[in-house]
Design a protein around this motif. Structure first.
Motif, PDB file in Angstrom:
ATOM      1  N   ALA A   1       0.838  -1.196   0.000  1.00  0.00           N
ATOM      2  CA  ALA A   1       0.000   0.000   0.000  1.00  0.00           C
ATOM      3  C   ALA A   1       0.876   1.249   0.000  1.00  0.00           C
ATOM      4  O   ALA A   1       2.032   1.208   0.428  1.00  0.00           O
ATOM      5  CB  ALA A   1      -0.921  -0.010   1.213  1.00  0.00           C
TER       6      ALA A   1
ATOM      7  N   TRP B   1      -4.652  -1.952  -5.688  1.00  0.00           N
ATOM      8  CA  TRP B   1      -4.077  -1.363  -6.894  1.00  0.00           C
ATOM      9  C   TRP B   1      -4.895  -1.777  -8.110  1.00  0.00           C
ATOM     10  O   TRP B   1      -5.313  -2.920  -8.245  1.00  0.00           O
ATOM     11  CB  TRP B   1      -2.628  -1.802  -7.069  1.00  0.00           C
TER      12      TRP B   1
ATOM     13  N   TRP C   1      -4.178   3.715  -7.063  1.00  0.00           N
ATOM     14  CA  TRP C   1      -4.561   3.183  -5.765  1.00  0.00           C
ATOM     15  C   TRP C   1      -6.037   3.471  -5.531  1.00  0.00           C
ATOM     16  O   TRP C   1      -6.456   4.620  -5.451  1.00  0.00           O
ATOM     17  CB  TRP C   1      -3.731   3.790  -4.643  1.00  0.00           C
TER      18      TRP C   1
ATOM     19  N   ARG D   1      -8.724   3.645  -3.152  1.00  0.00           N
ATOM     20  CA  ARG D   1      -8.731   3.745  -1.697  1.00  0.00           C
ATOM     21  C   ARG D   1     -10.068   3.292  -1.102  1.00  0.00           C
ATOM     22  O   ARG D   1     -11.119   3.403  -1.724  1.00  0.00           O
ATOM     23  CB  ARG D   1      -8.440   5.174  -1.250  1.00  0.00           C
TER      24      ARG D   1
ATOM     25  N   ARG E   1      -4.560   8.401  -6.944  1.00  0.00           N
ATOM     26  CA  ARG E   1      -5.607   7.727  -6.194  1.00  0.00           C
ATOM     27  C   ARG E   1      -6.952   7.899  -6.899  1.00  0.00           C
ATOM     28  O   ARG E   1      -7.141   8.801  -7.701  1.00  0.00           O
ATOM     29  CB  ARG E   1      -5.695   8.259  -4.761  1.00  0.00           C
TER      30      ARG E   1
END
Length: 233
Positions: free
Chosen positions: A74, A83, A93, A95, A141
Motif C-alpha cells: 500500500a 491497486w 490506488w 482507496r 488515487r
C-alpha cells in the motif's frame, strides 16, 4: 443450429463474445478477455474508440480499470484499498475498498484539474509520458463508482453491456430496467421517423431485424407462441 447446455446458440455466443471484446478497453483485454476461437478474427473489426477507451496521455475524470493481483504494498502503512490497472503509466490506488483480483471497476480519479472535461475537446491532454505514480514519488488515487456515474453525472457515453435473451419475449421480460419507454423495430418497409417525432423516453429499445426485416422475426416469434399454446393447451 447448435445450442449449449444453457440453450444459447453458438451464433449468439459468437456475437456476444465479439461485442464484449470490442466494448472492453484495449488495456484491459489481456486480463479480462480469455482466449477463445470465436475471437480469432477480432482484429479485423473496427475499433470503437469510445470515450472510455482512453490512451495513456488522455484524461477524463473517470477510467475503467481492473484490480491487480495482491502482493503490491500500500502507499502508506495500514491504508485500506487495492491497486488497479487503469491504462496509465502506473497503477492507481483505489482507496477504501479491498476488491478481489481481476474484477473490472469504474474509477473516479482524484485529480480533477488534470481530468477536466470543460476544455474544448472531450479528451484532454494530460501530463505526458511521465504520468504520476510510484515511480515519480506520487501516487494517483481514485475511488470506485457505479458504472453509470460517468453518464449520469458528466454526460459521457461509457460503453454498453451485452445481455443474452433466448426469445423476443425474454428481451422485454428480462429488461434490466422497470420497462422500455419506447420500442422501435427497424425495416426497409417501415416509416421514416425523425428525432423530432420521437416522444420523450428514458429507456429506448431498437430492434434490428435480419435480411427479411423485423417483420420476419416477429412472424417467427408468433409461430413459436402458437406452437407452444397448441402443445401445452
Amino acid at each position: 443450429m447448435r445450442y449449449d447446455q444453457d440453450g444459447i446458440s453458438n451464433g449468439m455466443a459468437f456475437f456476444a463474445r465479439n461485442l464484449q471484446y470490442l466494448e472492453t478497453p484495449q488495456y484491459l483485454r489481456k486480463q479480462l478477455v480469455p482466449v477463445h476461437k470465436d475471437l480469432k478474427w477480432v482484429g479485423l473489426l473496427a475499433p470503437l474508440d469510445a470515450p472510455h477507451h482512453l490512451r495513456k496521455h488522455e484524461h477524463l475524470p473517470y477510467r475503467e480499470g481492473v484490480v491487480l493481483q495482491k502482493g503490491w504494498p500500500a502507499p502508506t502503512e495500514d491504508e485500506k484499498g487495492c491497486w488497479v490497472n487503469c491504462g496509465l503509466p502506473e497503477p492507481v490506488w483505489l482507496r477504501g475498498k479491498e476488491i478481489a483480483s481481476d474484477v473490472r471497476v469504474t474509477v473516479r480519479l482524484e485529480d480533477a484539474e488534470a481530468a477536466s472535461t470543460t476544455s474544448g475537446s472531450l479528451r484532454g491532454r494530460g501530463r505526458g509520458r511521465g504520468g504520476r505514480g510510484r515511480g515519480s514519488g506520487e501516487v494517483q488515487r481514485g475511488v470506485a463508482v457505479e458504472p453509470s456515474e460517468p453518464r449520469t453525472k458528466s454526460g459521457l457515453y461509457w460503453g454498453f453491456q451485452t445481455r443474452l435473451a433466448k426469445s423476443l419475449k425474454a428481451v422485454f421480460e428480462e429488461c434490466p430496467f422497470e420497462r422500455y419507454d419506447l420500442t422501435i423495430g427497424t425495416s426497409e418497409r417501415g416509416e421514416i421517423l425523425g428525432l423530432g417525432r420521437l416522444p420523450k423516453f428514458q429507456h429506448l429499445l431498437v430492434a434490428f431485424g435480419g435480411l427479411g426485416g423485423f417483420e420476419e422475426d416477429w412472424a417467427f416469434h408468433k409461430r413459436g407462441l402458437e406452437l407452444l399454446i397448441r402443445t401445452t393447451g
